[in-house]
Design a protein around this motif. Structure first.
Motif, PDB file in Angstrom:
ATOM      1  N   LYS A 112       1.058   0.037  -4.868  1.00 58.82           N
ATOM      2  CA  LYS A 112       0.911  -1.163  -5.694  1.00 58.82           C
ATOM      3  C   LYS A 112      -0.465  -1.777  -5.482  1.00 58.82           C
ATOM      4  O   LYS A 112      -1.115  -1.536  -4.481  1.00 58.82           O
ATOM      5  CB  LYS A 112       1.983  -2.208  -5.343  1.00 58.82           C
ATOM      6  CG  LYS A 112       3.405  -1.749  -5.577  1.00 58.82           C
ATOM      7  CD  LYS A 112       3.730  -1.786  -7.033  1.00 58.82           C
ATOM      8  CE  LYS A 112       5.211  -1.533  -7.268  1.00 58.82           C
ATOM      9  NZ  LYS A 112       5.565  -1.635  -8.654  1.00 58.82           N
ATOM     10  N   LYS A 113      -0.870  -2.601  -6.440  1.00 59.40           N
ATOM     11  CA  LYS A 113      -2.113  -3.341  -6.311  1.00 59.40           C
ATOM     12  C   LYS A 113      -1.801  -4.822  -6.398  1.00 59.40           C
ATOM     13  O   LYS A 113      -0.774  -5.213  -6.920  1.00 59.40           O
ATOM     14  CB  LYS A 113      -3.096  -2.952  -7.412  1.00 59.40           C
ATOM     15  CG  LYS A 113      -3.585  -1.532  -7.285  1.00 59.40           C
ATOM     16  CD  LYS A 113      -4.636  -1.224  -8.295  1.00 59.40           C
ATOM     17  CE  LYS A 113      -5.114   0.198  -8.079  1.00 59.40           C
ATOM     18  NZ  LYS A 113      -6.238   0.523  -8.920  1.00 59.40           N
ATOM     19  N   CYS A 126      -7.313  -9.937   2.943  1.00 60.02           N
ATOM     20  CA  CYS A 126      -5.926  -9.949   2.465  1.00 60.02           C
ATOM     21  C   CYS A 126      -5.271 -11.325   2.628  1.00 60.02           C
ATOM     22  O   CYS A 126      -4.054 -11.441   2.735  1.00 60.02           O
ATOM     23  CB  CYS A 126      -5.102  -8.869   3.158  1.00 60.02           C
ATOM     24  SG  CYS A 126      -4.901  -9.102   4.941  1.00 60.02           S
ATOM     25  N   ALA A 157       0.824  -1.211   0.000  1.00 64.31           N
ATOM     26  CA  ALA A 157       0.000   0.000   0.000  1.00 64.31           C
ATOM     27  C   ALA A 157       0.862   1.266   0.000  1.00 64.31           C
ATOM     28  O   ALA A 157       0.542   2.241  -0.684  1.00 64.31           O
ATOM     29  CB  ALA A 157      -0.936  -0.016   1.201  1.00 64.31           C
ATOM     30  N   ASN A 183      -8.792  -6.495  -8.205  1.00 66.04           N
ATOM     31  CA  ASN A 183      -7.895  -5.426  -7.776  1.00 66.04           C
ATOM     32  C   ASN A 183      -6.780  -5.113  -8.778  1.00 66.04           C
ATOM     33  O   ASN A 183      -6.024  -4.196  -8.567  1.00 66.04           O
ATOM     34  CB  ASN A 183      -7.272  -5.806  -6.418  1.00 66.04           C
ATOM     35  CG  ASN A 183      -8.317  -5.856  -5.360  1.00 66.04           C
ATOM     36  OD1 ASN A 183      -8.957  -4.864  -5.097  1.00 66.04           O
ATOM     37  ND2 ASN A 183      -8.508  -7.016  -4.764  1.00 66.04           N
TER      38      ASN A 183
END
Length: 99
Positions: free
Chosen positions: A32-33, A47, A28, A98
């Motif tokens: 980034k994803k 997560c 985060a 995502n």
């Protein structure tokens, strides 16, 4: 301060995570994803990942999200684990939403 490479198997992308930083917070911080973001404190379970290679330490994870059997197979919540070496991880669940 040490840092570690975190590789997402689905996309073959890597990012750097600092020692003492959860792998979710490292992702985060860099914008980034890949790993779904939720509460960032272990309460929601979105997560969820599996560590395929590497060593890490972890904080307490709810058995609602990670069973003892899953923990033995290196499943974890990305917000609750901290790399001690480079890691290769696989995201469990809704990663495709995502990316």
């Amino acid at each position: 301060m040490a840092s570690y490479q975190i590789r997402l198997t689905e996309t073959d992308e890597t990012y750097v995570c600092k020692a003492g930083e959860s792998i979710l917070h490292g992702m985060a911080r860099l914008g980034k994803k890949g790993i779904p973001l939720g509460c960032r404190g272990g309460g929601c379970g979105v997560c969820k990942i599996q560590v395929l290679e590497g060593e890490y330490s972890s904080r307490v994870m709810s058995k609602c999200h990670i069973s003892e059997a899953e923990r033995a197979d290196h499943f974890a919540l990305a917000c609750r684990i901290y790399p001690q070496t480079d890691l290769e991880i696989e995201v469990i669940g809704k990663m495709s939403k995502n990316i």
